[in-house]
Scaffold this motif. Structure first.
Motif, PDB file in Angstrom:
ATOM      1  N   ASP A 147       0.826  -1.209   0.000  1.00  0.00           N
ATOM      2  CA  ASP A 147       0.000   0.000   0.000  1.00  0.00           C
ATOM      3  C   ASP A 147       0.859   1.258   0.000  1.00  0.00           C
ATOM      4  O   ASP A 147       0.559   2.232  -0.709  1.00  0.00           O
ATOM      5  CB  ASP A 147      -0.920  -0.023   1.228  1.00  0.00           C
ATOM      6  CG  ASP A 147      -1.761   1.231   1.363  1.00  0.00           C
ATOM      7  OD1 ASP A 147      -2.805   1.296   0.700  1.00  0.00           O
ATOM      8  OD2 ASP A 147      -1.367   2.143   2.130  1.00  0.00           O
TER       9      ASP A 147
ATOM     10  N   SER B 221       0.795   3.954  -2.884  1.00  0.00           N
ATOM     11  CA  SER B 221       0.159   5.229  -2.531  1.00  0.00           C
ATOM     12  C   SER B 221       1.118   6.408  -2.555  1.00  0.00           C
ATOM     13  O   SER B 221       0.728   7.517  -2.916  1.00  0.00           O
ATOM     14  CB  SER B 221      -0.475   5.134  -1.135  1.00  0.00           C
ATOM     15  OG  SER B 221      -1.464   4.144  -1.100  1.00  0.00           O
TER      16      SER B 221
ATOM     17  N   THR C 177      -6.471  -2.793   4.525  1.00  0.00           N
ATOM     18  CA  THR C 177      -6.053  -1.591   3.798  1.00  0.00           C
ATOM     19  C   THR C 177      -6.532  -0.320   4.492  1.00  0.00           C
ATOM     20  O   THR C 177      -5.895   0.742   4.357  1.00  0.00           O
ATOM     21  CB  THR C 177      -6.539  -1.617   2.339  1.00  0.00           C
ATOM     22  OG1 THR C 177      -7.948  -1.812   2.310  1.00  0.00           O
ATOM     23  CG2 THR C 177      -5.848  -2.710   1.553  1.00  0.00           C
TER      24      THR C 177
END
Length: 356
Positions: free
Chosen positions: A19, A23, A229
């Motif tokens: 992630d 991101s 998440t």
């Protein structure tokens, strides 16, 4: 810019690494001992990505930690590495004390030495983020309000006691030495890449294999469930905006009894991959409860929403459907995890609990 992640091949840590890079694009140095729950296959998509550097090693190895700080000069450390399974802590508490207490101490001391050598903006911006659990607060009665950040610590298992000790060390290193720390205490996580000894992936794997679905006691133990998440986004938010020295509870606002979780999984499997032998509900098997099993956990996540503007994106209904579908789509990953050592563990833990 680089961050150091410990335990980044585990369930939450692996999801966080994936992630984080997706991101932010920022590089990660990933330190993991690769014990039973560490799985590099989770990070397969990063094999050729130069933003991910994997180092196999022990957080209790001070020389190694010092060398990572010296070589990569991270702007932050995110500390996931921990022994985290309550049942394993009952069978062998020593490893939990070593990893969760001694390992956290070693990291804090190495981080303190590194931070003290920084100057100016680099020193002001450095962060040590410690990832902990709601289990440090103990157990709630059916009508008690959810845990807030000011609840008294009342750990009831060797696992939660070792995590409570690590939380206290992190707090003390901030108040005594000024180390810029933040801590998050999360509720039960679920989602992709979850090692199948925990409730949700175990139920999915056993159901698909036609094996019993072992339910502790009466199945009425209540937990708050957080899609992994969402947890990752909460940690990113704390690193970006969290106040030094603060603790943030991270929850999904999804309190549910374990038996309801299992029945939801069964309903989804009956829909998405029906068994020719009929509903997977036939596999539910109640087994003797484990010692010191906390009855209820619940997280009050209003502080992080109020102060930092974070709240979960997934409901339990959306998150659990994504989770079940992921396991159906990734049976290769699951089968690779289900090694002989894992089967031996399941036999050891549940073999003597048959029939409550």
């Amino acid at each position: 810019m680089t961050i150091l992640v410990t335990g980044g091949a585990g369930f939450i840590g692996g999801n966080f690494v994936l992630d984080w890079i997706a991101s932010t694009g920022e590089s990660v140095v990933n330190l993991d001992k690769l014990t039973y729950a560490g799985n590099l296959e989770t990070l397969k998509s990063l094999e050729s990505d130069d933003r991910h550097t994997f180092v196999q090693g022990d957080i209790c190895d001070r020389a190694l930690i010092d060398s990572l700080f010296s070589t990569y000069k991270p702007r932050a450390i995110v500390h996931f590495a921990a022994e985290s399974h309550v049942d394993r802590s009952i069978h062998g508490p020593g490893e939990f004390v070593r990893t969760n207490v001694d390992g956290t101490f070693t990291l804090l001391e190495a981080a303190r030495a590194y931070w003290n050598g920084l100057e100016g903006e680099a020193k002001a911006n450095f962060r040590f983020h410690h990832v902990s659990t709601d289990e440090v607060y103990g157990s709630l009665g059916p009508n008690d309000p959810p845990f807030t950040e000011t609840n008294t610590y009342e750990p009831n298992s060797p696992y939660s006691a070792s995590k409570a000790a690590s939380d206290h060390l992190v707090r003390a290193w901030h108040h005594t030495y000024g180390l810029p720390v933040t801590t998050s205490n999360c509720s039960n996580n679920y989602g992709p890449y979850h090692f199948p000894e925990k409730l949700i992936p175990l139920m999915i794997a056993n159901a698909l294999a036609g094996k019993p679905l072992p339910i502790y006691g009466d199945g009425q133990q209540i937990r708050d469930w957080l899609y992994v998440t969402d947890h990752c986004s909460a940690i990113r938010t704390i690193l970006a905006k969290g106040k030094v020295g603060e603790v943030y509870n991270v929850g999904g606002w999804n309190e549910k009894p374990n038996i309801d979780i299992v029945k939801t999984i069964i309903a989804l499997l009956d829909e998405l991959k029906p068994s020719p032998e009929g509903s997977y509900a036939r596999l539910i098997t109640y087994v003797t409860d484990r010692p010191g099993h906390d009855r209820r956990y619940a997280i009050d996540a209003r502080k992080i929403e109020r102060d930092l503007g974070w709240k979960p994106a997934e409901t339990f209904e959306t998150g659990i459907r994504k989770t079940v579908q992921w396991y159906l789509d990734n049976q290769g990953w699951v089968q690779n995890v289900l090694s002989g050592a894992y089967r031996d563990w399941v036999a050891k833990n549940y073999g003597d609990r048959a029939g409550a």
